[in-house]
Design a protein around this motif. Structure first.
Motif, mmCIF file in Angstrom:
data_model
loop_
_atom_site.group_PDB
_atom_site.id
_atom_site.type_symbol
_atom_site.label_atom_id
_atom_site.label_comp_id
_atom_site.label_asym_id
_atom_site.label_seq_id
_atom_site.Cartn_x
_atom_site.Cartn_y
_atom_site.Cartn_z
ATOM 1 N N TRP A 25 -6.238 8.212 0.278
ATOM 2 C CA TRP A 25 -5.800 6.857 -0.051
ATOM 3 C C TRP A 25 -6.594 5.818 0.733
ATOM 4 O O TRP A 25 -7.029 4.803 0.179
ATOM 5 C CB TRP A 25 -4.299 6.694 0.204
ATOM 6 C CG TRP A 25 -3.473 7.121 -0.956
ATOM 7 C CD1 TRP A 25 -2.745 8.275 -1.068
ATOM 8 C CD2 TRP A 25 -3.291 6.420 -2.185
ATOM 9 N NE1 TRP A 25 -2.129 8.319 -2.305
ATOM 10 C CE2 TRP A 25 -2.442 7.194 -3.002
ATOM 11 C CE3 TRP A 25 -3.761 5.207 -2.678
ATOM 12 C CZ2 TRP A 25 -2.058 6.794 -4.277
ATOM 13 C CZ3 TRP A 25 -3.375 4.803 -3.951
ATOM 14 C CH2 TRP A 25 -2.534 5.591 -4.732
ATOM 15 N N THR A 73 1.487 4.342 -3.235
ATOM 16 C CA THR A 73 1.272 5.789 -3.144
ATOM 17 C C THR A 73 2.464 6.599 -3.636
ATOM 18 O O THR A 73 2.378 7.817 -3.708
ATOM 19 C CB THR A 73 0.965 6.220 -1.695
ATOM 20 O OG1 THR A 73 2.138 6.032 -0.889
ATOM 21 C CG2 THR A 73 -0.192 5.440 -1.132
ATOM 22 N N SER A 75 2.555 6.348 6.549
ATOM 23 C CA SER A 75 2.566 7.223 5.369
ATOM 24 C C SER A 75 2.775 8.692 5.716
ATOM 25 O O SER A 75 3.154 9.479 4.856
ATOM 26 C CB SER A 75 1.271 7.070 4.575
ATOM 27 O OG SER A 75 0.171 7.631 5.276
ATOM 28 N N LEU A 101 0.839 -1.206 0.000
ATOM 29 C CA LEU A 101 0.000 0.000 0.000
ATOM 30 C C LEU A 101 0.873 1.254 0.000
ATOM 31 O O LEU A 101 0.580 2.224 -0.706
ATOM 32 C CB LEU A 101 -0.921 0.007 1.222
ATOM 33 C CG LEU A 101 -1.830 -1.206 1.418
ATOM 34 C CD1 LEU A 101 -2.679 -1.022 2.664
ATOM 35 C CD2 LEU A 101 -2.675 -1.461 0.192
ATOM 36 N N HIS A 161 -9.884 5.390 -0.731
ATOM 37 C CA HIS A 161 -9.736 4.639 -1.976
ATOM 38 C C HIS A 161 -9.622 3.139 -1.681
ATOM 39 O O HIS A 161 -10.292 2.326 -2.325
ATOM 40 C CB HIS A 161 -8.497 5.128 -2.742
ATOM 41 C CG HIS A 161 -8.149 4.273 -3.910
ATOM 42 N ND1 HIS A 161 -8.804 4.356 -5.112
ATOM 43 C CD2 HIS A 161 -7.230 3.276 -4.040
ATOM 44 C CE1 HIS A 161 -8.294 3.462 -5.941
ATOM 45 N NE2 HIS A 161 -7.341 2.792 -5.318
ATOM 46 N N PHE A 162 -8.801 2.783 -0.724
ATOM 47 C CA PHE A 162 -8.643 1.367 -0.385
ATOM 48 C C PHE A 162 -9.969 0.774 0.092
ATOM 49 O O PHE A 162 -10.346 -0.331 -0.308
ATOM 50 C CB PHE A 162 -7.572 1.175 0.696
ATOM 51 C CG PHE A 162 -6.180 1.577 0.270
ATOM 52 C CD1 PHE A 162 -5.711 1.344 -1.019
ATOM 53 C CD2 PHE A 162 -5.332 2.198 1.173
ATOM 54 C CE1 PHE A 162 -4.426 1.716 -1.406
ATOM 55 C CE2 PHE A 162 -4.041 2.559 0.809
ATOM 56 C CZ PHE A 162 -3.585 2.329 -0.478
#
Length: 160
Positions: A74, A21, A59, A17, A77-78
């Motif tokens: 993000w 990004t 992140s 993941l 989105h996941f």
């Protein structure tokens, strides 16, 4: 959690993941092959719920340094595009019993087992040889070859 019918299940580890990004990651093109296979319906992709909180925490730090807003985009989105495997009491209990020495990796392994995944996509190969796994541990480059990709989807970094 229902099993994906006839499509190989792939659980994405947290490190995948994070690489996803970063368009400058050396793994991004192979990872995009896997995303493309998911979008085409060739495979089903899963994320363990605890990986979302780990993703948010990691992140925000170097070398990723995403803003809070970008990290949340993000994560949404996941959640919207991947199948999320809940972290339950039962998964946690089984993870404390192994088979590996690391609890977090055992949670990933138990989550993959419960979702019926044939693969765990990761770049943490230290635990890939732990006995008793019901899945194969692979990198995106390896899984791309298994899926028949002979070249990688190319991501533009905007610096060409």
């Amino acid at each position: 959690m229902g099993r994906a019918s006839e499509r190989p299940g792939v659980l994405l580890d947290t490190n995948v993941l994070l690489y996803m990004t970063n368009p400058r990651s050396s793994h991004i093109n192979a990872i995009m092959n896997i995303v493309g296979a998911k979008d085409a319906g060739t495979i089903s992709c899963f994320i363990a719920a605890h990986s979302l909180k780990d993703f948010f925490y990691i992140s925000r730090k170097e070398p990723y340094a995403l803003s809070r807003e970008a990290a949340m985009l993000w994560i949404r989105h996941f959640i919207d595009h991947y199948r999320i495997i809940d972290l339950t009491r039962s998964v946690s209990r089984h993870a404390t019993a192994g088979p590996g020495p690391d609890f977090e990796d055992n949670v990933i392994a138990e989550s993959a087992k419960r979702a019926g995944c044939g693969y765990v996509l990761t770049y943490d190969m230290e635990w890939s040889t732990v006995p008793g796994q019901s899945f194969e541990t692979v990198t995106a480059e390896e899984l791309s070859r298994v899926l028949g990709y002979t070249e990688y989807h190319v991501i533009s970094t905007g610096k060409e």
